[in-house]
Design a protein around this motif. Structure first.
Motif, PDB file in Angstrom:
ATOM      1  N   ASN A 178     -11.014  18.691   5.311  1.00 42.80           N
ATOM      2  CA  ASN A 178     -10.030  17.928   4.538  1.00 42.80           C
ATOM      3  C   ASN A 178      -8.623  18.468   4.752  1.00 42.80           C
ATOM      4  OD1 ASN A 178      -8.452  17.127   1.973  1.00 42.80           O
ATOM      5  ND2 ASN A 178     -10.317  15.902   1.854  1.00 42.80           N
ATOM      6  N   GLU A 179      -7.692  17.544   5.027  1.00 49.41           N
ATOM      7  CA  GLU A 179      -6.308  17.916   5.340  1.00 49.41           C
ATOM      8  C   GLU A 179      -5.420  18.089   4.113  1.00 49.41           C
ATOM      9  OE1 GLU A 179      -4.781  14.915   8.380  1.00 49.41           O
ATOM     10  OE2 GLU A 179      -6.563  13.986   7.503  1.00 49.41           O
ATOM     11  N   GLY A 180      -5.876  17.618   2.939  1.00 54.62           N
ATOM     12  CA  GLY A 180      -5.009  17.581   1.773  1.00 54.62           C
ATOM     13  C   GLY A 180      -4.596  16.152   1.471  1.00 54.62           C
ATOM     14  N   LEU A 181      -3.577  15.971   0.638  1.00 55.55           N
ATOM     15  CA  LEU A 181      -3.143  14.642   0.214  1.00 55.55           C
ATOM     16  C   LEU A 181      -1.767  14.306   0.779  1.00 55.55           C
ATOM     17  CD1 LEU A 181      -4.273  14.738  -3.537  1.00 55.55           C
ATOM     18  CD2 LEU A 181      -5.359  13.502  -1.656  1.00 55.55           C
ATOM     19  N   GLY A 182      -1.356  13.049   0.570  1.00 61.15           N
ATOM     20  CA  GLY A 182      -0.019  12.614   0.983  1.00 61.15           C
ATOM     21  C   GLY A 182       0.012  12.118   2.411  1.00 61.15           C
ATOM     22  N   LYS A 183       0.935  12.643   3.206  1.00 60.14           N
ATOM     23  CA  LYS A 183       1.071  12.228   4.606  1.00 60.14           C
ATOM     24  C   LYS A 183       0.075  13.015   5.460  1.00 60.14           C
ATOM     25  CE  LYS A 183       5.748  10.372   4.867  1.00 60.14           C
ATOM     26  NZ  LYS A 183       5.296   9.075   5.375  1.00 60.14           N
ATOM     27  N   LEU A 435       0.927  -0.026   6.223  1.00 56.12           N
ATOM     28  CA  LEU A 435       1.580   0.164   7.506  1.00 56.12           C
ATOM     29  C   LEU A 435       1.205   1.510   8.110  1.00 56.12           C
ATOM     30  CD1 LEU A 435       5.175  -1.148   6.669  1.00 56.12           C
ATOM     31  CD2 LEU A 435       3.278  -2.400   7.726  1.00 56.12           C
ATOM     32  N   ALA A 436       1.001   1.554   9.409  1.00 58.60           N
ATOM     33  CA  ALA A 436       0.685   2.805  10.092  1.00 58.60           C
ATOM     34  C   ALA A 436       1.804   3.820   9.849  1.00 58.60           C
ATOM     35  CB  ALA A 436       0.513   2.550  11.580  1.00 58.60           C
ATOM     36  N   GLY A 437       1.419   5.061   9.573  1.00 60.75           N
ATOM     37  CA  GLY A 437       2.385   6.134   9.417  1.00 60.75           C
ATOM     38  C   GLY A 437       2.843   6.409   8.012  1.00 60.75           C
ATOM     39  N   VAL A 438       2.500   5.537   7.043  1.00 60.86           N
ATOM     40  CA  VAL A 438       3.013   5.695   5.679  1.00 60.86           C
ATOM     41  C   VAL A 438       2.294   6.793   4.921  1.00 60.86           C
ATOM     42  CG1 VAL A 438       3.209   4.571   3.423  1.00 60.86           C
ATOM     43  CG2 VAL A 438       3.877   3.339   5.500  1.00 60.86           C
ATOM     44  N   GLY A 439       0.970   6.830   4.973  1.00 56.07           N
ATOM     45  CA  GLY A 439       0.201   7.801   4.216  1.00 56.07           C
ATOM     46  C   GLY A 439      -0.317   7.224   2.911  1.00 56.07           C
ATOM     47  N   GLN A 440      -0.567   8.086   1.932  1.00 50.35           N
ATOM     48  CA  GLN A 440      -1.144   7.650   0.664  1.00 50.35           C
ATOM     49  C   GLN A 440      -0.089   6.993  -0.216  1.00 50.35           C
ATOM     50  OE1 GLN A 440      -2.867  10.768  -1.744  1.00 50.35           O
ATOM     51  NE2 GLN A 440      -3.985   9.324  -3.045  1.00 50.35           N
ATOM     52  N   VAL A 441      -0.486   5.901  -0.897  1.00 50.59           N
ATOM     53  CA  VAL A 441       0.441   5.212  -1.797  1.00 50.59           C
ATOM     54  C   VAL A 441      -0.067   5.170  -3.234  1.00 50.59           C
ATOM     55  CG1 VAL A 441       1.382   3.793   0.064  1.00 50.59           C
ATOM     56  CG2 VAL A 441      -0.528   2.907  -1.309  1.00 50.59           C
ATOM     57  N   GLY A 442      -1.334   5.560  -3.475  1.00 47.87           N
ATOM     58  CA  GLY A 442      -1.837   5.532  -4.838  1.00 47.87           C
ATOM     59  C   GLY A 442      -3.325   5.770  -4.887  1.00 47.87           C
ATOM     60  N   ALA A 443      -3.914   5.446  -6.035  1.00 47.29           N
ATOM     61  CA  ALA A 443      -5.358   5.565  -6.239  1.00 47.29           C
ATOM     62  C   ALA A 443      -5.772   4.562  -7.293  1.00 47.29           C
ATOM     63  CB  ALA A 443      -5.741   6.977  -6.676  1.00 47.29           C
ATOM     64  N   GLY A 444      -7.042   4.144  -7.256  1.00 44.99           N
ATOM     65  CA  GLY A 444      -7.468   3.141  -8.217  1.00 44.99           C
ATOM     66  C   GLY A 444      -8.957   2.872  -8.181  1.00 44.99           C
ATOM     67  N   LEU A 445      -9.327   1.751  -8.768  1.00 44.04           N
ATOM     68  CA  LEU A 445     -10.717   1.328  -8.886  1.00 44.04           C
ATOM     69  C   LEU A 445     -10.928   0.062  -8.072  1.00 44.04           C
ATOM     70  CD1 LEU A 445     -11.072   1.772 -12.759  1.00 44.04           C
ATOM     71  CD2 LEU A 445     -11.810   3.368 -10.980  1.00 44.04           C
ATOM     72  N   VAL A 446     -12.102  -0.057  -7.461  1.00 40.35           N
ATOM     73  CA  VAL A 446     -12.392  -1.202  -6.608  1.00 40.35           C
ATOM     74  C   VAL A 446     -13.899  -1.448  -6.599  1.00 40.35           C
ATOM     75  CG1 VAL A 446     -12.682   0.106  -4.442  1.00 40.35           C
ATOM     76  CG2 VAL A 446     -11.752  -2.231  -4.374  1.00 40.35           C
TER      77      VAL A 446
END
Length: 472
Positions: A178-183, A435-446
């Protein structure tokens, strides 16, 4: 619909439209609300065929027994080219099979970054033409190599993998570090710092972990998962306790190794600062369990749920490796910074293997703090775990949920129960930018697209009828 029953006291059970129960509540009439829904449209004939299959009950008993018997042990850390046989130009990805033409932004970004990491291109941007041409590159699902990958799940030959094994039969499963979070690459980011982090993981972190695991001896991932659920983790979007327990097990071997002390310190700081580090152990542990049920003829148990950012797919024990797919959904949740729903890509990743095994969104009741990260409320979390029990075959008593009187995690999603109740599996997940390159934008339920379960049911019904024709 309401029905009245008479005993020493009169009460009302209500199912269907809530307005009836609300009216009775307003009049102080005791009412029991029943969460009843009609079967999924068009599934009646297939349900009748599969439910009456003479193999089903015994097949599902065997499937549950096989899953619950697995003890997932961390036995090694090694490069993907060694343990998966990946060659230059071969890439694995999360979810069902995918072509470059149908790949979403984060999947493309992760593949572009991995191509640069492997030296196929100097600039990740140049990899678009490489993948579009298809010359010298190939794509395959992680599941096809007994592996799993979070989010985009891209695995390339030089990446180091956790290796988990069931000591009973020697079966193995794999997952990247695991690399971590974000970008990070798995969210589709490929900036220079992303690639440098991956190079450090291959150059320093992977070999250190390999030495530590081999010196420590097998680490019981299944037991850690059980302890995590007692400590407020659900092992998908909350892995803090699991990460600390893994760090506890590995730290003595790391600090007493012959490695450069500065490298050890950097590795310990990286793992300690990454609450999701254990996720990449939890996922292959869940896959190792579920793979034990694969190929059991007549079983209606789901053995994989996975998303590639374009499609959501499931696999079922009784239908071998066939994928049943539908369009991936966008999660409903909370966003980072100024990001909003328009920035999110549809659901992506193999990490729903945790829910398939009964943890993650299925065990949200054990991790009420998670609702602050993915949305919802504490009562929602408790109700979700109870509701998942309606579509599963068993409880896993090794993974007990304290707040629900230590009930076992609801385990073994049953295709027939999903189709009969219209209750869909609940998944909590991170959200990647579209979009490619953006990274994480949030978290949620699905939840999965509803149509994939009738597709799986139809395939099971076809097999049942075929068996009946052959025996008749």
């Amino acid at each position: 619909m309401t029905t009245t029953h008479t005993s020493l006291e009169t009460g009302v059970s209500s199912a269907g439209v809530g307005i009836f129960a609300d009216a009775l509540d307003a009049q102080a009439v005791p009412v029991t609300r029943v969460d009843w829904r009609p079967p999924m449209a068009g599934t009646e004939a297939d349900l009748a065929t599969v439910v009456t299959d003479p193999l089903r009950a015994e097949a599902n008993r065997r499937a549950v027994e096989a899953v619950l018997a697995v003890q997932a042990m961390v036995v090694d850390v090694a490069p993907a080219h060694e343990v998966l046989g990946l060659q230059k130009g071969e890439f694995l990805h999360a979810g069902p099979p995918l072509s470059w033409e149908n790949a979403s932004g984060p999947m493309r970004g992760a593949l572009m970054g991995a191509a640069a990491l492997e030296g196929l291109v100097e600039d990740p941007e140049d990899a678009e033409a490489l993948f579009a041409s298809g010359e010298g590159v190939s794509l395959a699902p992680c599941h096809s190599r007994r592996a799993v990958g979070p989010m985009a799940g891209v695995v390339s030959p030089s990446m180091w993998m956790w290796v988990l094994e069931d000591p009973e039969d020697g079966r193995r499963t794999y997952c990247s570090l695991n690399e971590g979070l974000g970008k990070v690459l798995r969210y589709g980011a490929y900036a220079p710092e992303v690639l440098e982090r991956l190079r450090w993981m291959s150059r320093t972190l992977g070999p250190l972990l390999a030495e530590a695991v081999r010196a420590t001896g097998p680490i019981d991932a299944t037991a850690i998962l059980g302890q995590m659920l007692q400590m407020g983790d659900e092992a998908h979007n909350r892995n803090r306790a699991g990460t600390l327990m893994l760090l506890r097990d590995l730290a003595p071997a790391l600090v007493t190794s012959d490695a450069d002390p500065s490298d050890v310190a950097e590795a310990l700081a990286f793992m300690g600062g990454n609450d999701h580090f254990f996720l990449n152990v939890a996922m292959p542990a869940c896959k190792l369990q579920l793979d034990a049920a694969r190929g059991i003829e007549g079983s209606t148990m789901v053995v994989a749920m996975a998303r590639n950012g374009t499609e959501f797919g499931i696999q079922v024990a009784g239908t071998d490796d066939e994928w049943f797919t539908g369009p991936a959904q966008i999660a409903d949740g909370l966003f980072l910074g100024d990001f909003g729903p328009e920035d999110a890509n549809p659901d992506i990743g193999d990490s729903a293997i945790t829910e398939t095994a009964g943890i993650g969104g299925f065990s949200m009741a054990t991790a009420p703090a998670i609702v602050r990260f993915v949305g919802g409320s504490v009562p929602d979390a408790l109700a979700t775990t109870r509701r998942m029990g309606e579509i599963t075959l068993a409880e896993n008593n090794r993974w007990a949920i304290p707040v629900l009187e230590f009930m076992g995690a609801p385990t073994g999603i049953d295709v027939t129960k999903v189709c009969r109740t219209s209750i869909l599996p609940q998944i909590n997940t991170g959200m990647a930018g579209r979009l490619a390159g953006v990274g994480q934008v949030g978290a949620g339920l699905v939840t999965p697209p509803g149509e994939i379960f009738p597709k799986a049911l139809a395939a099971l019904a076809t097999r049942t009828r075929s068996r009946a024709d052959r025996s008749g």
